[in-house]
Each structure stands twice: as structure tokens, then as C-alpha cells.
Motif scaffolding. Structure first.
Motif, mmCIF file in Angstrom:
data_model
loop_
_atom_site.group_PDB
_atom_site.id
_atom_site.type_symbol
_atom_site.label_atom_id
_atom_site.label_comp_id
_atom_site.label_asym_id
_atom_site.label_seq_id
_atom_site.Cartn_x
_atom_site.Cartn_y
_atom_site.Cartn_z
ATOM 1 N N GLY A 15 -15.541 49.427 26.131
ATOM 2 C CA GLY A 15 -14.660 50.562 25.905
ATOM 3 C C GLY A 15 -13.205 50.151 25.987
ATOM 4 O O GLY A 15 -12.808 49.068 25.556
ATOM 5 N N LEU A 16 -12.386 51.007 26.582
ATOM 6 C CA LEU A 16 -10.961 50.717 26.676
ATOM 7 C C LEU A 16 -10.672 49.521 27.578
ATOM 8 O O LEU A 16 -9.641 48.875 27.437
ATOM 9 N N LEU A 17 -11.583 49.217 28.504
ATOM 10 C CA LEU A 17 -11.378 48.067 29.389
ATOM 11 C C LEU A 17 -11.465 46.741 28.645
ATOM 12 O O LEU A 17 -10.996 45.722 29.138
ATOM 13 N N SER A 18 -12.063 46.721 27.459
ATOM 14 C CA SER A 18 -12.172 45.476 26.699
ATOM 15 C C SER A 18 -10.805 44.950 26.273
ATOM 16 O O SER A 18 -10.664 43.783 25.931
ATOM 17 N N PHE A 19 -9.794 45.814 26.310
ATOM 18 C CA PHE A 19 -8.422 45.388 26.003
ATOM 19 C C PHE A 19 -7.950 44.316 26.980
ATOM 20 O O PHE A 19 -7.116 43.471 26.638
ATOM 21 N N LEU A 39 6.202 30.434 39.282
ATOM 22 C CA LEU A 39 5.695 31.684 38.729
ATOM 23 C C LEU A 39 4.653 31.366 37.666
ATOM 24 O O LEU A 39 4.897 30.551 36.769
ATOM 25 N N ALA A 40 3.501 31.978 37.795
ATOM 26 C CA ALA A 40 2.467 31.887 36.761
ATOM 27 C C ALA A 40 1.982 33.300 36.476
ATOM 28 O O ALA A 40 1.568 34.018 37.386
ATOM 29 N N LEU A 41 2.083 33.688 35.225
ATOM 30 C CA LEU A 41 1.639 35.008 34.799
ATOM 31 C C LEU A 41 0.736 34.830 33.584
ATOM 32 O O LEU A 41 1.159 34.280 32.568
ATOM 33 N N GLU A 42 -0.500 35.258 33.711
ATOM 34 C CA GLU A 42 -1.472 35.061 32.628
ATOM 35 C C GLU A 42 -2.232 36.356 32.386
ATOM 36 O O GLU A 42 -2.658 37.024 33.328
ATOM 37 N N PHE A 43 -2.384 36.726 31.119
ATOM 38 C CA PHE A 43 -3.124 37.942 30.808
ATOM 39 C C PHE A 43 -3.621 37.886 29.360
ATOM 40 O O PHE A 43 -3.045 37.192 28.528
ATOM 41 N N PRO A 44 -4.684 38.614 29.048
ATOM 42 C CA PRO A 44 -5.194 38.659 27.678
ATOM 43 C C PRO A 44 -4.522 39.781 26.898
ATOM 44 O O PRO A 44 -4.026 40.757 27.468
ATOM 45 N N LEU A 45 -4.507 39.640 25.605
ATOM 46 C CA LEU A 45 -4.109 40.703 24.696
ATOM 47 C C LEU A 45 -5.216 40.781 23.658
ATOM 48 O O LEU A 45 -5.142 40.222 22.578
ATOM 49 N N ARG A 46 -6.263 41.479 24.030
ATOM 50 C CA ARG A 46 -7.506 41.500 23.243
ATOM 51 C C ARG A 46 -7.703 42.898 22.671
ATOM 52 O O ARG A 46 -8.004 43.839 23.407
ATOM 53 N N THR A 47 -7.528 43.023 21.384
ATOM 54 C CA THR A 47 -7.662 44.332 20.752
ATOM 55 C C THR A 47 -8.890 44.437 19.849
ATOM 56 O O THR A 47 -9.233 45.526 19.421
ATOM 57 N N LYS A 48 -9.538 43.327 19.568
ATOM 58 C CA LYS A 48 -10.572 43.336 18.526
ATOM 59 C C LYS A 48 -11.767 44.214 18.886
ATOM 60 O O LYS A 48 -12.378 44.822 17.999
ATOM 61 N N ASP A 49 -12.157 44.308 20.151
ATOM 62 C CA ASP A 49 -13.254 45.180 20.541
ATOM 63 C C ASP A 49 -12.761 46.573 20.919
ATOM 64 O O ASP A 49 -13.490 47.554 20.801
ATOM 65 N N LYS A 91 -8.668 42.085 14.789
ATOM 66 C CA LYS A 91 -8.943 40.648 14.914
ATOM 67 C C LYS A 91 -8.322 39.987 16.151
ATOM 68 O O LYS A 91 -8.749 38.905 16.557
ATOM 69 N N LEU A 92 -7.318 40.601 16.749
ATOM 70 C CA LEU A 92 -6.546 39.921 17.786
ATOM 71 C C LEU A 92 -7.348 39.740 19.070
ATOM 72 O O LEU A 92 -7.927 40.679 19.602
ATOM 73 N N ASP A 93 -7.367 38.508 19.555
ATOM 74 C CA ASP A 93 -8.031 38.167 20.820
ATOM 75 C C ASP A 93 -7.204 37.070 21.474
ATOM 76 O O ASP A 93 -7.629 35.919 21.599
#
Length: 228
Positions: A15-19, A39-49, A91-93
């Protein structure tokens, strides 16, 4: 103040958590962050699902007379990347990581400021470029040769500013490597910092302070934040 947090979704995100990411992976921070990273900052930008559900929800909520305009706007090409907003959303993941190391020995005076700022080295990692890979590749190949030095060999495109931008301590010389097979772009403020990021030794997981802060947390995940 010392805080740690860990979230675990046994059945995977939907659902929305797949983002916020798909299956857990070895974190870019653990692979690329140098030993003195502050400083280390890491996160996904996953819109495909996520996009399909978000889009259907948006269209259900939109007034009937506005739906054609929304559809038309999502079908227009985004300037510079030759993709529509809808194509990009489907498509973005992408995975992003920002790494930074303070350089106290490089004092940077600011006009009117009583205290100078410490120097800084930083790197930005964009992993799984996917549909953006071709766009980035074409833009890098089109950079003016006099201002930039570039080379391409064995699926690796390297680019750097020909000279430092300013005298020390503002002697930044932006550089990058585009790994075509891995669909990964790594940018850094200086060539030496890029080399340190790409090196296999002297990494942040070997720092005792990091080991203590990371105690009990996994090596794989979707994102993380670390402050020294």
C-alpha cells in the motif's frame, strides 16, 4: 542525548508504505560511508508500487470535470528527462544516500559572522537510477569539455571539474562516477573524497563509536540516519 529506533515489517511493506522501500537491502551507508563520516542520511524514493494505488485514490477523489486535466498533466513530458510524470511514478525505485564529513582544520570564514564554519566534504549517492539512467548519461556526455574532464571505460563514466572552483579552503572540485551496469551515480565535493567513498577499507562500520551506536541493529534495511 542518544536515540535509536528500528522498525520491522515482517510481511513486507504494501500500500502507501511501499513508498518507503521494498525488501531490506545492505545499506549504502555501511558500504560507502568513510570512517570519519559525521552525517549519514539514507532513504528510498520508491514510487513504482505505490503509484498505482495513490493514482487510483487521487482520481476517485477528483471532481469529474477536473479528471481530464489531471490525466493530461500526468501525460506531459517532464522537461529534460523525456518521461511523463506517470511513467516516472510507475517506474521509479531510487535509493539516495547523503554522506558528509566535517573538516575542522579547514576554517571557512563568513562575512559578518563571528565564528568561522568548519570545512566540509560530502558525497551524494543515487542508486537504482532506472529510467533516469539514460537521461543522466546523455547529460553528462554533453558537458562542455573545457570546463570538465571526462572519461568512459568499461561501463564507468567519470567526470570532474577541470580545476578547483576557488582557493582553499573553498577549493571544491566536484566530481562524479556513473556506474552503468549498477545504475548508480556517485557525486563528491573533491576527487580525494570520492576515492575514499569508493575504497573498500576505512569505512564507518569500523569506527568504535558507530559500532556502539549501531549495536543491535541489522546491516540491512531501507534507510537510516546517523549523526556522529
Amino acid at each position: 542525548h542518544h536515540a535509536r529506533a528500528f522498525a520491522f515489517t515482517p510481511e513486507g511493506r504494501s500500500g502507501l508504505l511501499s513508498f518507503t522501500g521494498g525488501p531490506a537491502e545492505t545499506l549504502l551507508t555501511r558500504r560507502y560511508a568513510v570512517m570519519d563520516t559525521d552525517l549519514a542520511l539514507e532513504f528510498p524514493l520508491r514510487t513504482k508500487d505505490w503509484f498505482a494505488e495513490a493514482w487510483s485514490t487521487l482520481m476517485e477523489m477528483a471532481p469529474e470535470d477536473q479528471k481530464p486535466q489531471i490525466e493530461a498533466g500526468a501525460s506531459e513530458k517532464i522537461p529534460g528527462i523525456n518521461l511523463t510524470a506517470r511513467e516516472l511514478g510507475e517506474k521509479l525505485d531510487l535509493r539516495l544516500a547523503l554522506l558528509a564529513s566535517l573538516r575542522p582544520e579547514q576554517q571557512t570564514p563568513l562575512p559578518g559572522a563571528p565564528v568561522p564554519l568548519p570545512g566540509l566534504d560530502a558525497a551524494l549517492i543515487l542508486d537504482r537510477l532506472g529510467p533516469l539512467l539514460t537521461v543522466v548519461q546523455e547529460q553528462l556526455r554533453a558537458l562542455p569539455p573545457g570546463m570538465f574532464q571526462s572519461s568512459e571505460e568499461n561501463g564507468l563514466l567519470s567526470v570532474r571539474l577541470s580545476e578547483p572552483a576557488m582557493p582553499a579552503p573553498m577549493d571544491f572540485q566536484p566530481c562524479l562516477q556513473l556506474h552503468l551496469a549498477e545504475r548508480r551515480l556517485i557525486l563528491a565535493t573533491r576527487p580525494a573524497y570520492l576515492e575514499a567513498v569508493l575504497a573498500e577499507t576505512d569505512k564507518l562500520p569500523g569506527k568504535p563509536e558507530f559500532t556502539a551506536a549501531w549495536s543491535g541493529l541489522p546491516e540491512q534495511g531501507n534507510g537510516c540516519v546517523y549523526l556522529s
